[in-house]
Write a protein that holds these residues in place. Structure first.
Motif, PDB file in Angstrom:
ATOM      1  N   PRO A 117       0.839  -1.204   0.000  1.00  0.00           N
ATOM      2  CA  PRO A 117       0.000   0.000   0.000  1.00  0.00           C
ATOM      3  C   PRO A 117       0.872   1.250   0.000  1.00  0.00           C
ATOM      4  N   PRO A 118       0.342   2.373  -0.480  1.00  0.00           N
ATOM      5  CA  PRO A 118       1.117   3.623  -0.472  1.00  0.00           C
ATOM      6  C   PRO A 118       1.430   4.070   0.956  1.00  0.00           C
ATOM      7  N   ARG A 119       2.603   4.711   1.170  1.00  0.00           N
ATOM      8  CA  ARG A 119       3.012   5.137   2.490  1.00  0.00           C
ATOM      9  C   ARG A 119       2.162   6.316   2.939  1.00  0.00           C
ATOM     10  N   ALA A 120       1.649   6.219   4.157  1.00  0.00           N
ATOM     11  CA  ALA A 120       0.786   7.272   4.680  1.00  0.00           C
ATOM     12  C   ALA A 120       1.635   8.438   5.172  1.00  0.00           C
ATOM     13  N   CYS A 121       1.130   9.662   4.990  1.00  0.00           N
ATOM     14  CA  CYS A 121       1.794  10.867   5.482  1.00  0.00           C
ATOM     15  C   CYS A 121       0.701  11.852   5.874  1.00  0.00           C
ATOM     16  N   PRO A 122       0.783  12.438   7.059  1.00  0.00           N
ATOM     17  CA  PRO A 122      -0.272  13.365   7.486  1.00  0.00           C
ATOM     18  C   PRO A 122      -0.391  14.543   6.520  1.00  0.00           C
ATOM     19  N   PRO A 123      -1.568  15.106   6.398  1.00  0.00           N
ATOM     20  CA  PRO A 123      -1.772  16.250   5.500  1.00  0.00           C
ATOM     21  C   PRO A 123      -0.852  17.411   5.846  1.00  0.00           C
ATOM     22  N   ARG A 124      -0.280  18.031   4.812  1.00  0.00           N
ATOM     23  CA  ARG A 124       0.598  19.195   4.883  1.00  0.00           C
ATOM     24  C   ARG A 124       1.986  18.876   5.422  1.00  0.00           C
ATOM     25  N   ASN A 153      -2.858   9.744  11.142  1.00  0.00           N
ATOM     26  CA  ASN A 153      -2.323   9.070   9.960  1.00  0.00           C
ATOM     27  C   ASN A 153      -0.797   9.039   9.951  1.00  0.00           C
ATOM     28  N   ILE A 154      -0.169   9.096  11.133  1.00  0.00           N
ATOM     29  CA  ILE A 154       1.284   8.941  11.210  1.00  0.00           C
ATOM     30  C   ILE A 154       1.601   7.454  11.170  1.00  0.00           C
ATOM     31  N   ALA A 197       7.273   5.159  11.738  1.00  0.00           N
ATOM     32  CA  ALA A 197       8.010   6.405  11.937  1.00  0.00           C
ATOM     33  C   ALA A 197       9.044   6.250  13.046  1.00  0.00           C
ATOM     34  N   GLN A 198      10.250   6.707  12.767  1.00  0.00           N
ATOM     35  CA  GLN A 198      11.327   6.716  13.755  1.00  0.00           C
ATOM     36  C   GLN A 198      11.721   8.142  14.148  1.00  0.00           C
ATOM     37  N   HIS A 199      11.438   9.103  13.273  1.00  0.00           N
ATOM     38  CA  HIS A 199      11.806  10.487  13.534  1.00  0.00           C
ATOM     39  C   HIS A 199      10.581  11.369  13.265  1.00  0.00           C
ATOM     40  N   LEU A 200      10.063  12.005  14.307  1.00  0.00           N
ATOM     41  CA  LEU A 200       8.857  12.820  14.199  1.00  0.00           C
ATOM     42  C   LEU A 200       9.165  14.225  14.700  1.00  0.00           C
ATOM     43  N   SER A 201       8.962  15.220  13.821  1.00  0.00           N
ATOM     44  CA  SER A 201       9.194  16.616  14.175  1.00  0.00           C
ATOM     45  C   SER A 201       7.875  17.378  14.156  1.00  0.00           C
ATOM     46  N   LEU A 202       7.519  17.935  15.311  1.00  0.00           N
ATOM     47  CA  LEU A 202       6.312  18.750  15.451  1.00  0.00           C
ATOM     48  C   LEU A 202       6.654  20.119  16.031  1.00  0.00           C
ATOM     49  N   GLN A 203       7.867  20.575  15.829  1.00  0.00           N
ATOM     50  CA  GLN A 203       8.299  21.835  16.410  1.00  0.00           C
ATOM     51  C   GLN A 203       7.638  23.025  15.714  1.00  0.00           C
ATOM     52  N   ASN A 204       7.613  24.152  16.439  1.00  0.00           N
ATOM     53  CA  ASN A 204       7.084  25.411  15.909  1.00  0.00           C
ATOM     54  C   ASN A 204       5.623  25.291  15.491  1.00  0.00           C
ATOM     55  N   ASN A 205       4.798  24.735  16.386  1.00  0.00           N
ATOM     56  CA  ASN A 205       3.359  24.653  16.164  1.00  0.00           C
ATOM     57  C   ASN A 205       2.628  25.240  17.372  1.00  0.00           C
ATOM     58  N   GLN A 206       1.345  24.930  17.486  1.00  0.00           N
ATOM     59  CA  GLN A 206       0.519  25.456  18.571  1.00  0.00           C
ATOM     60  C   GLN A 206      -0.085  24.327  19.395  1.00  0.00           C
ATOM     61  N   LEU A 207       0.595  23.194  19.466  1.00  0.00           N
ATOM     62  CA  LEU A 207       0.077  22.040  20.195  1.00  0.00           C
ATOM     63  C   LEU A 207       0.042  22.323  21.695  1.00  0.00           C
ATOM     64  N   SER A 211       1.398   6.681  21.942  1.00  0.00           N
ATOM     65  CA  SER A 211       1.837   5.375  22.432  1.00  0.00           C
ATOM     66  C   SER A 211       1.931   4.339  21.330  1.00  0.00           C
ATOM     67  N   ARG A 212       1.201   4.506  20.242  1.00  0.00           N
ATOM     68  CA  ARG A 212       1.261   3.497  19.183  1.00  0.00           C
ATOM     69  C   ARG A 212       2.509   3.643  18.314  1.00  0.00           C
ATOM     70  N   LEU A 213       3.229   4.763  18.458  1.00  0.00           N
ATOM     71  CA  LEU A 213       4.444   4.975  17.665  1.00  0.00           C
ATOM     72  C   LEU A 213       5.636   4.398  18.415  1.00  0.00           C
ATOM     73  N   SER A 214       5.603   3.107  18.606  1.00  0.00           N
ATOM     74  CA  SER A 214       6.577   2.441  19.474  1.00  0.00           C
ATOM     75  C   SER A 214       7.976   2.420  18.888  1.00  0.00           C
ATOM     76  N   GLY A 215       8.121   2.719  17.599  1.00  0.00           N
ATOM     77  CA  GLY A 215       9.436   2.691  16.973  1.00  0.00           C
ATOM     78  C   GLY A 215      10.142   4.033  16.964  1.00  0.00           C
ATOM     79  N   LEU A 216       9.546   5.060  17.584  1.00  0.00           N
ATOM     80  CA  LEU A 216      10.135   6.399  17.547  1.00  0.00           C
ATOM     81  C   LEU A 216      11.523   6.415  18.187  1.00  0.00           C
ATOM     82  N   ARG A 217      12.441   7.103  17.507  1.00  0.00           N
ATOM     83  CA  ARG A 217      13.783   7.337  18.045  1.00  0.00           C
ATOM     84  C   ARG A 217      14.013   8.816  18.345  1.00  0.00           C
TER      85      ARG A 217
END
Length: 748
Positions: A209-216, A238-239, A243-253, A262-268
């Motif tokens: 299947p095609p690799r999923a990527c969150p919108p934008r 939809n992450i 995924a091993q490397h997740l960047s969410l910097q410079n947002n409004q979270l 918790s489901r992203l158990s492979g994150l480094r």
């Protein structure tokens, strides 16, 4: 394998077929195992009979066909049964018209009609021409069971027994086929097949299947998701789990949902830098499943306390620039791979640091606790530390033994605290056998601390209250390279002669902003830079600098030097001197005996009225000369003054009393500062001697619109900047055309 497939079909038929069987499956299986590839496994019922057939030339494909049958294969011979779930590989017999059959999508649509006993039935067989006819689907184009076109009766050349023409038999045949097809998706898989994830099931594609990527967001690699700077307010869905490397910097979270994280158990790597996340929005439970996390960045958020638990696999943790007041034993404890912890710019006090904060984390090399509210150096710091940042706190003492275990420490930053002499003792730094950099500036020390490590290379004691330097406290620092004592209270007796002589490796001595009335005596011979501005030095004797023949930089700016008290031989032995700064003194003439190797000479803000050629004679390497803010007039500049300055590129004559451009300026000159003078006219020959001039500053003079001769700049092909602002009238200057580029010689 073949026997197993027969057993599968047999079990299916027993559940699906409402008729009895003739023949023995066991016998057929045993004969198959004996190599009887073309032998039938007779499974014929009392209603339209069916049998299992396999031809040797058809490869591993099993066939479910009406009995008796020995006709060609319905599928192309190259199709492997490993790609198709049994019992859907069929062999055609004399099948009634318009019978509906279903095949998995992995069956190729481009098979030809006849392939010499192994292909499709010839003539008006199942496949005509170039592939399957399109029919009206049984359950839609994407349903696992698709309706195939009407299967026409095989031609006369087909072998095998013809079905009876009895209408009831044909009806029974069609009903049986329909019943079989409707129930085909429901069979139980063969033993072991349910665990084979790679085995394609009915309706599935063998393509990934095609690799999923969150919108934008961007996903430059399969293991990387970058959602940086998207003004996100909600954690993206939809992450991919990969995924091993997740960047969410410079947002409004403001929070991280537990179920998503918790489901992203492979994150480094998890980068949450510069959001609005509070401690309530960062669930501790989410980190329990991130067992491979190595780097976490949560700086510049709204955390009030640190997470109670971070994964054991962690290597780098950045919680800087939050509002953290407390950390917990398992925040950074029990992390054997942890190397760097950043907690600066928070609100941590000593009460917020538990004694076992780093227990079990024996690899921490960098710890930043600067800009907090600590009142003393925390005990039980990791013994593995190499860099410790404690600057900008409220530290007034270092408890005895607080730094006794940090034998690997190389850099210690304690500046901008409230340390006094009583807050240190002779054992404070004595165990730091590898310490190279110690910064104690901006404290309240009145003396140089005792017990300093012999390994020190940089000792910063600036902006304290030191009145006196005891030679014994520096005597063992033979490897010291930089000693900074600026902005203390060192007076005439504050630096005794020879007090610094044991510092054999000293390169730079900073004494800026003290109360010294003369250059310290008996300085180390290898000293390369002596910085003494803003003191009270009023005289320079013949031997004051004799002990430092390797000096390359001497800064005596803003002292009280007068020309009469500068000895003619004061600089004679400084043959390595490259930079001399005498700005801001009381000199009325240029010093004599200047070293021939000078590159930079600064004499601005003195009281110079005249320039004679003798003091500048021999300065063939001088590149920059500053004479700004003096009282020079053109008449006070003797003929030939610039003659020997063959390398001079920058000349600053600004803020003097010049009425026109001085003549015979150096030919190598590229930058000329004449602003703030009294120049009212620029003649056509003003710059004939400076063909390399690039920048000319004439602002704030007395120039008018017609004060500059049109021919003044004709020969200046490199001129790019002419500043004439701040004059009585706007002065327009027409720059000369750009010098043509010389063609490059062609290569060999």
């Amino acid at each position: 394998m073949a026997g197993a497939s027969i057993l599968v079909i047999s079990s299916w038929l027993r559940r699906l077929w409402p008729f009895g069987y003739r023949g023995s499956l066991a016998a057929s299986e045993s004969s198959w195992q004996r190599g009887g590839g073309a032998q039938m496994a007779g499974l014929t019922g009392s209603a339209p009979g069916w049998c299992l057939d396999r031809q040797a030339e058809s490869g591993p494909a099993l066939a479910l066909a009406p009995s008796p049958s020995s006709l060609g294969t319905l599928l192309c011979p190259e199709v492997s049964s490993t790609l198709l779930p049994p019992p859907l590989l069929l062999r055609s017999a004399q099948i009634p018209d318009r019978a509906n059959l279903s095949f998995p999508p992995s069956i190729p649509r481009s098979c030809g009609p006849a392939q010499a006993g192994r292909g499709y039935a010839s003539g008006a067989g199942v496949v005509g021409g170039g592939g399957w006819d399109q029919g009206d689907g049984l359950a839609g184009p994407h349903h696992p069971i698709r309706r195939l076109p009407a299967l026409r009766r095989a031609g006369k050349g087909n072998s095998g027994q013809q079905f009876g023409r009895d209408g009831r038999a044909r009806l029974a045949m069609r009903l049986s086929l329909l019943l079989l097809l409707l129930l085909l998706p429901g069979p139980q898989p063969a033993l072991g097949m349910e665990d084979d994830a790679s085995f394609p099931h009915l309706g599935e594609s063998s393509q990934p299947p095609p690799r999923a990527c969150p919108p934008r967001c961007s996903c430059p690699r399969p293991d990387t998701v970058d959602c940086d700077g998207l003004d996100l307010r909600v954690f993206p869905d939809n992450i991919t789990r990969a995924a091993q490397h997740l960047s969410l910097q410079n947002n409004q979270l403001q929070e991280l949902p537990y179920n998503e994280l918790s489901r992203l158990s492979g994150l480094r790597t998890l980068n949450l830098h510069n959001n609005l996340i509070s401690s309530e929005g960062l669930p501790d439970e989410a980190f329990e499943s991130l067992t491979q996390l190595q780097h976490i960045y949560v700086a510049h958020n709204k955390l009030s306390v640190a997470p109670q638990f971070l994964p054991r696999s962690l290597r780098v943790a950045d919680l800087a620039a939050n509002e953290v007041t407390e950390i917990f034993p398992l925040t950074f404890g029990e992390k054997p791979a942890l190397r760097s912890v950043y907690l600066h710019n928070n609100q941590l006090s000593n009460a917020g640091l538990p004694p076992d904060a780093f227990r079990g984390s024996e690899a921490v090399a960098t710890l930043s606790l600067s800009s907090n509210q600590l009142s003393y150096v925390p005990p039980s710091l990791p013994p593995s530390l190499e860099r410790l940042h404690l600057q900008n706190n409220l530290i007034s003492k270092v408890p005895r033994g607080a730094l006794s275990r940090q034998t690997h420490l190389r850099e210690l930053y304690l500046q901008h605290n409230q340390l006094t002499d009583s807050g240190l003792d002779a054992t404070t730094f004595s165990k730091l056998h590898r310490l190279e950099y110690l910064d104690l500036s901006h404290n309240q020390l009145a003396a140089v601390p005792a017990g300093l490590p012999r390994t020190l290379a940089v000792l910063h004691l600036g902006r304290n209250r030191i009145r006196w330097v005891e030679a014994a406290r520096l005597g063992g620092l033979r490897g010291l390279r930089y000693l900074l004592l600026q902005h203390n209270q060192l007076g005439a007796t504050g630096l005794p002669a020879g007090a610094l002589r044991p510092l054999r490796g000293l390169h730079t001595l900073h004494l800026y902003g003290n109360r010294l009335d003369r250059v310290p005596q008996a300085l180390p011979r290898r000293l390369r830079a002596l910085v003494l501005p803003h003191n009270r030095v009023a005289a320079l004797g013949a031997r004051d600098l004799a002990s430092t023949p390797r000096l390359a930089e001497l800064n005596l700016a803003y002292n009280c030097l007068a020309s009469a008290r500068v000895h003619l031989r004061a600089f004679r032995r400084l043959r390595a001197l490259r930079s001399l700064d005498l700005a801001g003194n009381q000199l009325t003439q240029l010093p004599s005996g200047l070293p021939a190797g000078l590159h930079t000479l600064r004499l601005q803000r003195n009281q110079l009225r005249t320039l004679e050629p003798e003091p500048l004679a021999g300065l063939h390497q001088l590149q920059e000369l500053s004479l700004a803010h003096n009282r020079l007039r053109v008449g006070g500049i003797g003929p030939g003054t610039w003659h020997e300055l063959q390398a001079l590129q920058v000349l600053d004559l600004s803020h003097n009393e010049l009425s026109f451009v001085p003549p015979d300026l150096p030919e190598a000159l590229e930058e000329l500062h004449l602003q703030g003078n009294r120049i009212g006219h620029v003649g056509p020959e003003a710059f004939l001697s400076t063909p390399r001039l690039r920048a000319l500053f004439l602002r704030a003079n007395r120039l008018h619109m017609t004060s500059i001769a049109p021919e003044a700049f004709l020969g200046l092909l490199h001129l790019r900047v002419v500043d004439t602002t701040g004059n009585p009238e706007p002065v327009l200057v027409r720059l000369p055309p750009t010098a043509p580029r010389q063609p490059r010689a062609a290569g060999p």
